[in-house]
Design an enzyme around this catalytic site. Structure first.
Site, PDB file in Angstrom:
ATOM      1  CE  LYS A  22      50.403   3.275 -28.539  1.00 59.78           C
ATOM      2  NZ  LYS A  22      49.768   2.987 -27.305  1.00 59.78           N
ATOM      3  CG  ASN A  23      46.688   5.475 -27.160  1.00 58.94           C
ATOM      4  OD1 ASN A  23      47.341   4.444 -27.313  1.00 58.94           O
ATOM      5  ND2 ASN A  23      47.161   6.537 -26.530  1.00 58.94           N
ATOM      6  NE  ARG A  92      48.672   1.596 -17.588  1.00 57.56           N
ATOM      7  CZ  ARG A  92      48.472   1.350 -16.322  1.00 57.56           C
ATOM      8  NH1 ARG A  92      49.308   0.606 -15.656  1.00 57.56           N
ATOM      9  NH2 ARG A  92      47.438   1.851 -15.699  1.00 57.56           N
ATOM     10  CB  CYS A 116      56.124   2.884 -22.089  1.00 59.96           C
ATOM     11  SG  CYS A 116      56.281   2.879 -23.850  1.00 59.96           S
ATOM     12  NE  ARG A 121      51.594   3.640 -18.073  1.00 60.91           N
ATOM     13  CZ  ARG A 121      51.556   3.642 -19.392  1.00 60.91           C
ATOM     14  NH1 ARG A 121      52.586   3.233 -20.067  1.00 60.91           N
ATOM     15  NH2 ARG A 121      50.486   4.044 -20.040  1.00 60.91           N
ATOM     16  N   PRO A 122      50.152   2.141 -11.773  1.00 57.72           N
ATOM     17  CG  PRO A 122      49.359   3.251  -9.869  1.00 57.72           C
ATOM     18  CD  PRO A 122      50.258   3.420 -11.063  1.00 57.72           C
ATOM     19  CB  ILE A 123      45.726  -1.528 -12.641  1.00 56.73           C
ATOM     20  CG1 ILE A 123      46.166  -2.751 -11.836  1.00 56.73           C
ATOM     21  CG2 ILE A 123      46.496  -1.441 -13.924  1.00 56.73           C
ATOM     22  CD1 ILE A 123      45.734  -4.074 -12.494  1.00 56.73           C
ATOM     23  CG  ASP A 124      45.362   2.744  -7.725  1.00 52.34           C
ATOM     24  OD1 ASP A 124      45.980   2.861  -8.801  1.00 52.34           O
ATOM     25  OD2 ASP A 124      45.065   3.720  -7.008  1.00 52.34           O
ATOM     26  CG  LEU A 125      42.668   5.159 -10.202  1.00 49.46           C
ATOM     27  CD1 LEU A 125      42.969   6.280 -11.182  1.00 49.46           C
ATOM     28  CD2 LEU A 125      41.935   5.713  -8.983  1.00 49.46           C
ATOM     29  CG  ASP A 304      50.602   9.461 -25.116  1.00 53.72           C
ATOM     30  OD1 ASP A 304      51.267   9.192 -24.095  1.00 53.72           O
ATOM     31  OD2 ASP A 304      49.609   8.796 -25.471  1.00 53.72           O
ATOM     32  CB  ILE A 326      50.185  12.480 -17.192  1.00 49.62           C
ATOM     33  CG1 ILE A 326      49.429  13.703 -17.732  1.00 49.62           C
ATOM     34  CG2 ILE A 326      49.269  11.240 -17.179  1.00 49.62           C
ATOM     35  CD1 ILE A 326      48.186  14.094 -17.000  1.00 49.62           C
ATOM     36  NE  ARG A 396      54.545  -0.755 -26.918  1.00 51.31           N
ATOM     37  CZ  ARG A 396      54.385   0.122 -25.943  1.00 51.31           C
ATOM     38  NH1 ARG A 396      55.405   0.561 -25.265  1.00 51.31           N
ATOM     39  NH2 ARG A 396      53.186   0.570 -25.629  1.00 51.31           N
TER      40      ARG A 396
HETATM   41  C1  UD1 Z   1      46.464   5.963 -21.803  1.00 52.05           C
HETATM   42  C2  UD1 Z   1      47.178   5.921 -23.142  1.00 52.05           C
HETATM   43  C3  UD1 Z   1      48.584   6.497 -23.006  1.00 52.05           C
HETATM   44  C4  UD1 Z   1      48.509   7.902 -22.410  1.00 52.05           C
HETATM   45  C5  UD1 Z   1      47.690   7.915 -21.124  1.00 52.05           C
HETATM   46  C6  UD1 Z   1      47.456   9.313 -20.576  1.00 52.05           C
HETATM   47  C7  UD1 Z   1      46.226   3.985 -24.227  1.00 52.05           C
HETATM   48  C8  UD1 Z   1      46.438   2.616 -24.736  1.00 52.05           C
HETATM   49  N1  UD1 Z   1      47.261   4.539 -23.577  1.00 52.05           N
HETATM   50  O1  UD1 Z   1      47.212   5.158 -20.905  1.00 52.05           O
HETATM   51  O2  UD1 Z   1      49.181   6.541 -24.294  1.00 52.05           O
HETATM   52  O3  UD1 Z   1      49.819   8.346 -22.127  1.00 52.05           O
HETATM   53  O4  UD1 Z   1      46.394   7.315 -21.350  1.00 52.05           O
HETATM   54  O5  UD1 Z   1      46.818  10.106 -21.520  1.00 52.05           O
HETATM   55  O6  UD1 Z   1      45.181   4.580 -24.423  1.00 52.05           O
HETATM   56  N2  UD1 Z   1      46.860   5.786 -12.673  1.00 52.05           N
HETATM   57  C9  UD1 Z   1      46.782   5.361 -11.372  1.00 52.05           C
HETATM   58  N3  UD1 Z   1      45.995   4.285 -11.095  1.00 52.05           N
HETATM   59  C10 UD1 Z   1      45.276   3.639 -12.061  1.00 52.05           C
HETATM   60  C11 UD1 Z   1      45.353   4.084 -13.382  1.00 52.05           C
HETATM   61  C12 UD1 Z   1      46.156   5.170 -13.668  1.00 52.05           C
HETATM   62  O7  UD1 Z   1      47.419   5.931 -10.482  1.00 52.05           O
HETATM   63  O8  UD1 Z   1      44.572   2.671 -11.723  1.00 52.05           O
HETATM   64  C13 UD1 Z   1      47.733   6.931 -13.005  1.00 52.05           C
HETATM   65  C14 UD1 Z   1      48.871   6.513 -13.930  1.00 52.05           C
HETATM   66  O9  UD1 Z   1      49.957   5.964 -13.218  1.00 52.05           O
HETATM   67  C15 UD1 Z   1      49.223   7.815 -14.608  1.00 52.05           C
HETATM   68  C16 UD1 Z   1      47.849   8.507 -14.717  1.00 52.05           C
HETATM   69  O10 UD1 Z   1      47.006   7.869 -13.774  1.00 52.05           O
HETATM   70  O11 UD1 Z   1      50.067   8.566 -13.778  1.00 52.05           O
HETATM   71  C17 UD1 Z   1      47.235   8.416 -16.115  1.00 52.05           C
HETATM   72  O12 UD1 Z   1      47.078   7.079 -16.475  1.00 52.05           O
HETATM   73  P1  UD1 Z   1      45.920   6.561 -17.455  1.00 52.05           P
HETATM   74  O13 UD1 Z   1      45.080   7.717 -17.881  1.00 52.05           O
HETATM   75  O14 UD1 Z   1      45.258   5.405 -16.807  1.00 52.05           O
HETATM   76  O15 UD1 Z   1      46.774   6.068 -18.675  1.00 52.05           O
HETATM   77  P2  UD1 Z   1      46.594   4.724 -19.499  1.00 52.05           P
HETATM   78  O16 UD1 Z   1      45.154   4.417 -19.672  1.00 52.05           O
HETATM   79  O17 UD1 Z   1      47.506   3.705 -18.971  1.00 52.05           O
END
Ligand code: UD1
Length: 416
Positions: A22-23, A92, A116, A121-125, A304, A326, A396
């Protein structure tokens, strides 16, 4: 809302084949946007997150054809650069479509993603990285517009090795004039699969699987056919199903290195594991032993797998400690396990599990994708009947998990 009725106490024994990841599929499907042409993908799992992603692509103007794990995507007539809010909210990972749309059209609009409920789960990065690449970002009540004339290459250091941000920054840089370097990049196998896919199409990316990824921009990508890697989380989940029932499993189409921390912990629990090229066999003891787990980015123990593994520890001999590093809210499902008699105490990011001899069937509901899978695994060994509501979360991310587990001895009925 659909659910499962599971009669527990059946020992699983047999052979299963792991589905496509999936990922890995989700970002690779997003990556097809960078190819102005037709892409054919094989081994794509039949799960709801894929259906939503393909729905978004269709909305954007792509032609999509899907049959039995084969997905054909034609992006030549893609005309829309705005991801609709209602589809964006459903998952997401739709956020990685943004990087691919910007990469090809230098213009994309989307809203904050859903998915989920396991943390903020912000997207600031993602957004900070886009800005470093010269992309201008306007935000207006949760709607985000990204634009640029051209990508300005450079070095981006991620504050945390976010999987999604790494993928998005790769996408934004593939069709550029210079070189982008991402340091502290995520090292997950799905990023390696994405690099393989994009390079097969003509991209120049190196370093995936390490913490530094280099992308040398190219003018265009070519039409290709590509087979998605196996799903390491589904693999781990199925192994845990055999482990909790004291059973035996031969797992095919799996890459053992991708889940080595999970295999080591299963061995610590008392399971006998053998691996060879693309096959893992597991023979479980009568009763598992307690172990401690800490989730970390790859190559550590995957977040996961936290819930599914915690689920098998509820009946292990002794006390286990599970630390979730995480996501800050990834223990919600433990309240449901407690209904089945699990003895779990949560404090912050730590769960302490006192192994019970047996759990008892109960009516529970799945709270998120992997938490839902944890309930299925617990129910397999519980005494009596477990009814799991709201399995939409499970659907999902798992392809026919009921059918697969039934084929090796489980008793799971689907109700709608
Ligand atoms: C992906 C996987 C998900 C897995 C996760 C961690 C997919 C579709 N999903 O999710 O199954 O659980 O990796 O291995 O591949 N964070 C920030 N700011 C950001 C982005 C992330 O603070 O801009 C934080 C998140 O809140 C979280 C951590 O970083 O605490 C890890 O997130 P991230 O690695 O980005 O996970 P996803 O890509 O969403």
């Amino acid at each position: 809302m659909a659910g499962y009725i599971i009669e527990g106490g059946k020992k699983l024994s047999g052979s299963l084949t792991v589905s496509g990841s999936k990922n890995a599929s989700l970002p690779i499907i997003a990556g097809t946007i960078l190819i102005n042409g037709v892409t054919t993908l094989y081994n794509v799992p039949d799960i709801n997150d894929i259906k939503i992603t393909l729905k978004i692509l269709t909305f954007l103007g792509c032609k999509v054809h899907k049959k039995n794990g084969k997905v054909i995507i034609d992006t030549r007539k893609m005309h829309n650069h705005e991801i609709p809010h209602d589809l964006m909210r459903q998952m997401r990972s739709s956020v990685v479509l943004a990087g691919a749309i910007i990469g090809r059209f230098k213009n994309a609009a989307f809203s904050y993603p859903g998915g989920c409920d396991i943390g903020a789960r912000p997207i600031d990065l993602h957004l900070k990285g886009f800005q470093k690449l010269g992309i201008k970002i306007e935000e207006n009540s949760g709607n985000i517009r990204c634009r640029c004339d051209r990508i300005i290459n450079g070095k981006i250091n991620l504050d945390f090795p976010s999987v999604g941000a790494t993928e998005n920054l790769i996408f934004a840089s593939v069709l550029s004039d210079g070189e982008t370097i991402i340091s502290n990049a995520a090292m997950e196998p799905e990023i390696v699969d994405l690099q393989k896919f994009l390079n097969k199409a003509g991209a120049k990316i190196s370093g995936a699987g390490t913490s530094e990824i280099r992308i040398i921009g190219v003018k265009k990508l070519n039409e290709i056919k590509y087979t998605i890697m196996p799903d390491r989380i589904e693999a781990g989940t199925l192994l845990c199903g055999a482990a909790i029932t004291g059973g035996f499993l031969e797992l095919k189409n799996v890459i053992p290195e991708h889940i080595s921390p999970v295999l080591h912990k299963l061995e610590e629990c008392g399971c006998k594991i053998q691996t060879s090229n693309r096959v893992i066999t597991l023979e479980a003891p009568k009763r598992l032993q307690a172990v401690d787990i800490k989730t970390t980015p790859y190559p550590g123990f995957p977040t996961d797998m936290q819930s599914v593994f915690l689920s098998i520890l509820t009946v292990a001999k002794g006390t286990s400690v599970v630390i979730e590093n995480i996501f800050e809210n990834r223990f919600k499902y433990t309240n449901e396990l407690k209904r089945m008699g699990a003895k779990i105490t949560i404090e912050g990011k730590t769960a302490v599990i006192k192994g019970a001899k047996k759990l008892c069937g109960a009516q529970v509901k799945s709270t998120d994708l992997r938490g839902g899978a944890a309930l299925v695994i617990a129910a397999l060994s519980a005494k009596g009947i477990t009814k799991i509501d709201d399995i939409e979360h499970i659907l999902r991310g798992y392809e026919k998990i009921d059918v697969k587990l039934n084929s090796i001895g489980a008793d799971i009925k689907l109700y709608k």
